[in-house]
Write an enzyme that holds these catalytic residues in place. Structure first.
Site, PDB file in Angstrom:
ATOM      1  N   PRO A 124       0.832  -1.208   0.000  1.00  0.00           N
ATOM      2  CA  PRO A 124       0.000   0.000   0.000  1.00  0.00           C
ATOM      3  C   PRO A 124       0.860   1.248   0.000  1.00  0.00           C
ATOM      4  O   PRO A 124       1.967   1.254   0.550  1.00  0.00           O
ATOM      5  CB  PRO A 124      -0.799  -0.117   1.308  1.00  0.00           C
ATOM      6  CG  PRO A 124       0.020  -1.015   2.178  1.00  0.00           C
ATOM      7  CD  PRO A 124       0.742  -1.959   1.264  1.00  0.00           C
ATOM      8  N   ASP A 125       0.379   2.312  -0.662  1.00  0.00           N
ATOM      9  CA  ASP A 125       1.136   3.560  -0.612  1.00  0.00           C
ATOM     10  C   ASP A 125       0.835   4.258   0.714  1.00  0.00           C
ATOM     11  O   ASP A 125       0.149   3.730   1.579  1.00  0.00           O
ATOM     12  CB  ASP A 125       0.835   4.447  -1.822  1.00  0.00           C
ATOM     13  CG  ASP A 125      -0.605   4.944  -1.854  1.00  0.00           C
ATOM     14  OD1 ASP A 125      -1.308   4.811  -0.832  1.00  0.00           O
ATOM     15  OD2 ASP A 125      -1.026   5.463  -2.902  1.00  0.00           O
ATOM     16  N   PHE A 126       1.348   5.465   0.856  1.00  0.00           N
ATOM     17  CA  PHE A 126       1.227   6.132   2.144  1.00  0.00           C
ATOM     18  C   PHE A 126      -0.017   7.003   2.263  1.00  0.00           C
ATOM     19  O   PHE A 126      -0.547   7.166   3.349  1.00  0.00           O
ATOM     20  CB  PHE A 126       2.482   6.990   2.415  1.00  0.00           C
ATOM     21  CG  PHE A 126       3.684   6.162   2.768  1.00  0.00           C
ATOM     22  CD1 PHE A 126       3.941   5.801   4.072  1.00  0.00           C
ATOM     23  CD2 PHE A 126       4.557   5.729   1.785  1.00  0.00           C
ATOM     24  CE1 PHE A 126       5.039   5.032   4.409  1.00  0.00           C
ATOM     25  CE2 PHE A 126       5.661   4.952   2.102  1.00  0.00           C
ATOM     26  CZ  PHE A 126       5.904   4.604   3.412  1.00  0.00           C
ATOM     27  N   ARG A 127      -0.495   7.554   1.143  1.00  0.00           N
ATOM     28  CA  ARG A 127      -1.480   8.621   1.246  1.00  0.00           C
ATOM     29  C   ARG A 127      -2.852   8.323   0.628  1.00  0.00           C
ATOM     30  O   ARG A 127      -3.728   9.153   0.726  1.00  0.00           O
ATOM     31  CB  ARG A 127      -0.910   9.905   0.626  1.00  0.00           C
ATOM     32  CG  ARG A 127       0.225  10.491   1.437  1.00  0.00           C
ATOM     33  CD  ARG A 127       0.813  11.740   0.812  1.00  0.00           C
ATOM     34  NE  ARG A 127       1.773  12.346   1.704  1.00  0.00           N
ATOM     35  CZ  ARG A 127       3.018  11.913   1.869  1.00  0.00           C
ATOM     36  NH1 ARG A 127       3.438  10.878   1.185  1.00  0.00           N
ATOM     37  NH2 ARG A 127       3.834  12.516   2.712  1.00  0.00           N
ATOM     38  N   ASN A 198      10.964   5.079  -2.487  1.00  0.00           N
ATOM     39  CA  ASN A 198      10.525   3.835  -1.872  1.00  0.00           C
ATOM     40  C   ASN A 198      11.600   3.226  -0.978  1.00  0.00           C
ATOM     41  O   ASN A 198      12.797   3.331  -1.258  1.00  0.00           O
ATOM     42  CB  ASN A 198      10.110   2.836  -2.953  1.00  0.00           C
ATOM     43  CG  ASN A 198       8.954   3.357  -3.790  1.00  0.00           C
ATOM     44  OD1 ASN A 198       8.124   4.110  -3.302  1.00  0.00           O
ATOM     45  ND2 ASN A 198       8.916   2.990  -5.057  1.00  0.00           N
ATOM     46  N   ASP A 200      11.126  -0.102  -0.021  1.00  0.00           N
ATOM     47  CA  ASP A 200      10.795  -1.520  -0.065  1.00  0.00           C
ATOM     48  C   ASP A 200      11.880  -2.381  -0.697  1.00  0.00           C
ATOM     49  O   ASP A 200      11.805  -3.610  -0.655  1.00  0.00           O
ATOM     50  CB  ASP A 200       9.474  -1.732  -0.813  1.00  0.00           C
ATOM     51  CG  ASP A 200       9.428  -1.001  -2.149  1.00  0.00           C
ATOM     52  OD1 ASP A 200      10.403  -1.100  -2.911  1.00  0.00           O
ATOM     53  OD2 ASP A 200       8.421  -0.315  -2.413  1.00  0.00           O
ATOM     54  N   HIS A 217      14.876   8.253   0.374  1.00  0.00           N
ATOM     55  CA  HIS A 217      14.337   8.135   1.732  1.00  0.00           C
ATOM     56  C   HIS A 217      14.932   6.961   2.490  1.00  0.00           C
ATOM     57  O   HIS A 217      14.370   6.504   3.482  1.00  0.00           O
ATOM     58  CB  HIS A 217      12.807   8.040   1.684  1.00  0.00           C
ATOM     59  CG  HIS A 217      12.170   9.278   1.147  1.00  0.00           C
ATOM     60  ND1 HIS A 217      10.864   9.346   0.742  1.00  0.00           N
ATOM     61  CD2 HIS A 217      12.678  10.522   0.942  1.00  0.00           C
ATOM     62  CE1 HIS A 217      10.583  10.559   0.305  1.00  0.00           C
ATOM     63  NE2 HIS A 217      11.680  11.289   0.416  1.00  0.00           N
TER      64      HIS A 217
END
Length: 378
Positions: A124-127, A198, A200, A217
């Site tokens: 899932p993305d963050f927003r 990302n 991941d 990040h």
């Protein structure tokens, strides 16, 4: 070449006034007398150069009343005089960009990627409302969702982050077509650098080498003790994280944190490669990102104005929202995988990408399965 303002204006008046329509000089009526000085009627000419607006005046004979009642925007004419094109440029298409790549006009491609390229892998993305990670963090009793990535809160309570890390840790998900498209760019010698938001690790798993990768990040690939600053490979933390334990340094018993960039921490040094990468880029591809987090978001505007930019995204974001888009911008809105597939088809790379995905998927499967099937060779 030096060209004084007075010489330029004399040139315009004496040689080009009769042919103003071919120069693209647009006239704008203004009330008579608004631009007079009490001496002789005059025309106010606005010249734009390097983003600055200069105003000068041509004193004309009183009988030339037509000129005394107008201001002339000569920006396009001046661009022509200084070597630019005065013609209206055609909006580029995906086919135009593909042709540039096929004809080797684009050989230093920079890619910017966000969480939207990983959601097809199941992350899932963050927003995203309702399904994003920030909307699903209530179980951790956070004061607010973003606290899970704030360094001060981590020092206070690291457990929520490691619970999330257990979900996101590399090995739980597999790369998808978007990651392998970037890998194919690398294999063809076209990828100058991938800048990803990302954490991941799917870019690494897809086979993109670390020297072509800027994880803006941070990454789970390495970790650092928050007390003695000893470094560890990311795999050293895996067992503790999978058992829902907080990893501790064997030397000082401090908390060992994956090298993910939290709010309040400095960006990795490799991020500053953008200072040379973006001026050198001859094509920018932006995929699956909201471009809301700085300073990553500003990178989309760091390439030269003449460089084509391709946005493959669910929504218009960042500089692509502009009311005056660049003619070299190409936008593919909707599903990111479908947009990337369209690019691949237009480039004529469909068979090559399919073969790469089959080969790499088999490799990944062989690495992850505890018992190797007969088809896998070590």
């Amino acid at each position: 070449m030096t060209f004084s303002m007075s010489k330029l204006l004399r040139f315009v008046y004496h040689h080009k006034v009769k042919h103003s329509s071919t120069l693209g000089i647009a006239s704008l009526k203004v009330p008579y007398g608004q631009i007079h000085t009490g001496v002789t009627p005059k025309t106010t000419v606005f010249l734009q150069h390097n983003g600055n607006c200069f105003r000068s005046c041509i004193y004309l004979q009183p009988q030339i009343s037509w000129y005394s009642r107008r201001c002339f925007s000569t920006c396009r004419m001046v661009r022509g005089l200084f070597g630019g094109s005065g013609s209206v440029q055609k909006q580029q298409t995906l086919e135009d960009i593909a042709k540039l790549v096929q004809e080797q006009e684009c050989q230093r491609i920079v890619v910017m990627a966000g969480a939207g390229i990983s959601t097809p892998s199941g992350i899932p993305d963050f927003r995203s409302p309702g399904s994003g990670l920030y909307d699903n963090l209530q179980q951790y009793n956070l004061p607010y969702a973003e606290a899970i990535f704030e360094i001060n809160y981590f020092h206070h309570n690291p457990k929520p982050f490691f619970a999330l890390a257990k979900e996101l840790y590399p090995g739980n998900y597999q790369p998808n077509l978007t990651h392998y498209f970037i890998r194919l760019l690398h294999d063809k010698g076209l990828l100058h650098r991938l800048y990803t938001q990302n954490i991941d690790g799917l870019e690494r798993l897809a086979g993109i080498p670390p020297n072509k990768l800027v994880e803006a990040h941070g990454t789970f690939a390495t970790a650092t003790c928050t007390v003695c600053r000893m470094s560890f490979p990311g795999d050293a933390l895996r067992a503790d994280i999978m058992e829902s334990k907080v990893p501790q340094c064997p030397t000082c018993r401090g908390v060992v944190k994956p090298d993910i960039v939290f709010f309040g921490e400095e960006l990795p040094q490799q991020f500053f490669l953008y200072l040379t990468d973006f001026p050198l880029a001859d094509l920018l591809i932006v995929m699956g990102t909201s471009l809301e987090v700085e300073p990553f978001a500003s990178l989309a505007g760091a390439v030269r104005g003449s460089v084509p930019r391709v946005l493959i995204n669910r929504d218009l974001v960042g500089p692509f929202v502009s009311r005056s888009p660049r003619t070299s911008d190409v936008v593919l809105l909707g599903d990111v995988v479908a947009g990337v597939q369209r690019c691949v088809d237009t480039l004529g790379w469909t068979e090559q990408l399919d073969k790469l995905i089959r080969t790499e998927t088999e490799k990944v499967r062989c690495v992850i399965l505890p018992t190797l099937p007969p088809s896998c060779t070590v």
